[in-house]
Design an enzyme around this catalytic site. Structure first.
Site, PDB file in Angstrom:
ATOM      1  N   HIS A   1       0.828  -1.208   0.000  1.00 54.20           N
ATOM      2  CA  HIS A   1       0.000   0.000   0.000  1.00 54.20           C
ATOM      3  C   HIS A   1       0.872   1.271   0.000  1.00 54.20           C
ATOM      4  O   HIS A   1       0.611   2.204   0.757  1.00 54.20           O
ATOM      5  CB  HIS A   1      -0.929   0.032   1.218  1.00 54.20           C
ATOM      6  CG  HIS A   1      -1.947  -1.052   1.247  1.00 54.20           C
ATOM      7  ND1 HIS A   1      -3.301  -0.813   1.385  1.00 54.20           N
ATOM      8  CD2 HIS A   1      -1.839  -2.397   1.167  1.00 54.20           C
ATOM      9  CE1 HIS A   1      -3.958  -1.950   1.389  1.00 54.20           C
ATOM     10  NE2 HIS A   1      -3.091  -2.927   1.254  1.00 54.20           N
TER      11      HIS A   1
ATOM     12  N   TYR B   1       4.136  -5.990   9.639  1.00 55.11           N
ATOM     13  CA  TYR B   1       4.082  -4.530   9.633  1.00 55.11           C
ATOM     14  C   TYR B   1       5.271  -3.944  10.393  1.00 55.11           C
ATOM     15  O   TYR B   1       5.855  -2.936   9.988  1.00 55.11           O
ATOM     16  CB  TYR B   1       2.787  -4.043  10.287  1.00 55.11           C
ATOM     17  CG  TYR B   1       1.529  -4.232   9.479  1.00 55.11           C
ATOM     18  CD1 TYR B   1       1.498  -5.033   8.344  1.00 55.11           C
ATOM     19  CD2 TYR B   1       0.345  -3.627   9.879  1.00 55.11           C
ATOM     20  CE1 TYR B   1       0.335  -5.219   7.630  1.00 55.11           C
ATOM     21  CE2 TYR B   1      -0.825  -3.797   9.163  1.00 55.11           C
ATOM     22  CZ  TYR B   1      -0.833  -4.591   8.037  1.00 55.11           C
ATOM     23  OH  TYR B   1      -1.993  -4.773   7.333  1.00 55.11           O
TER      24      TYR B   1
END
Length: 361
Positions: free
Chosen positions: A70, A335
């Protein structure tokens, strides 16, 4: 988003399904890689978070200073106005009748920060709710309602079946077709893929948690939920063809006034899975409208408030807990690894100069 009569659309062939999945593959790549980290599926060596990031860079190309998944996005700020209805379900301060500041990000789920906005039909929203008591709620949501499959083994199989063939640069239709035939649980996701089209605006999308979470109220009663941010704005009929229309649209809409979403909590019924994100919760469900998200401003992600936020889905305040869905722990680990690498790069880039790194609470 969908055609008015989806049943009149011709069915997609296995190769076309594979190509459509490839267009939104950045989402599945990240989850599959994260699952590989937690389960050791890239044997013989167990995969570390650093190697997960290496996989993303290998698949998407290297773009220093950007998120590994993203990477194309825009920062937004605003607040959440609770209406008090969520207090019966959760003791989290965000659900009390107060206003909570929010730093968020809209993004495109590809691995390339220079992708055109039409490259994928999926849109994403990430939010950080900053409670007055110092606790935070971070969440990453997507415009699809379910994941393709529900187990680490199946997800790794999907990644293999839809990987580009070195000889053609495209998925092998035989492998893709065989995978889908062997995994009927992909039906809900494929139904979405067949009709999904790129949205003309971030502001008209509904964003879903997909994973389940637990809410616990002041009396200690725990309830399994999924949540959605449901847009007030109406969807446009078609998306523009320009490469970067989403940012321009957001700027124009915010210039005309704040944009709003309703936070809808969907309560699980007995028998609804909390650990399988591929399964929709069918039938009637009680839903609670817990308040309104108001987005007021946007900033470029190079220097906006969202730039240094890791939207780890397991950074949660008291009253909200991660469920037994294995994707949650896997996402959190991946992440963190991606954030650590990106944070080490931004100081060396001109457009990221003099940025203070966020301290994880």
């Amino acid at each position: 988003m969908a055609d008015s009569d989806p049943q009149q659309r011709p069915p997609l062939s296995p190769v076309n399904l594979a190509l459509r999945l490839g267009a939104i593959g950045a989402v599945t790549v990240l989850i599959a890689a994260a699952l590989a980290y937690t389960g050791g599926y890239f044997s013989p060596e167990r995969v570390t978070p650093a190697r997960v990031v290496d996989v993303l860079e290998h698949n998407n190309g290297e773009h220093p200073g950007f998120r590994r998944n993203h990477p194309k996005g825009i920062c937004v700020t605003g607040y959440f106005d609770s209406n008090g209805a969520g207090v019966e379900l959760s003791s989290a301060e965000v659900f009390s009748a107060t206003r909570t500041p929010v730093q968020g990000r809209f993004s495109l789920p590809t691995g390339n920060p220079y992708s055109p906005d039409s490259a994928a039909p999926l849109r994403s929203m990430a939010l950080r709710f900053q409670q007055a008591n110092g606790q935070q709620w971070r969440t990453g949501m997507n415009s699809m309602a379910v994941f393709p499959v529900g187990t680490p083994e199946a997800f790794f199989g999907l990644l293999q079946a839809t990987a580009p063939d070195p000889a053609t640069g495209k998925p092998d239709p035989k492998k893709a077709g065989a995978f889908f035939a062997a995994h009927p649980e992909t039906g809900a996701f494929l139904a979405w893929v067949k009709t999904a089209k790129p949205a003309a605006s971030f502001t008209t999308e509904t964003y879903n948690s997909v994973n389940a979470f637990y809410l616990t109220n002041a009396a200690g009663v725990r309830q399994t939920v999924r949540w959605s941010m449901v847009a007030d704005a109406q969807a446009d009929s078609a998306a523009p063809t320009a490469d970067d229309y989403l940012q321009a649209d957001l700027q124009q809409r915010l210039a005309n006034g704040p944009q709003r979403w309703s936070l809808i909590l969907t309560l699980a019924n007995p028998g609804d899975p909390s650990n399988d994100a591929s399964k929709a919760w069918s039938g009637e469900h009680r839903q609670v409208n817990a308040g309104t998200l108001v987005i007021e401003h946007e900033q470029a992600q190079d220097n906006g408030a969202c730039r240094d936020i890791n939207y780890d889905p397991l950074i949660l305040p008291s009253g909200i807990e991660g469920s037994d869905d294995p994707l949650l722990a896997a996402r959190s680990a991946a992440y963190a690894a991606s954030y650590q690498r990106r944070a080490g790069e931004v100081e060396s880039l001109p457009h990221h100069a003099n940025a203070a790194q966020e301290q994880r609470p």
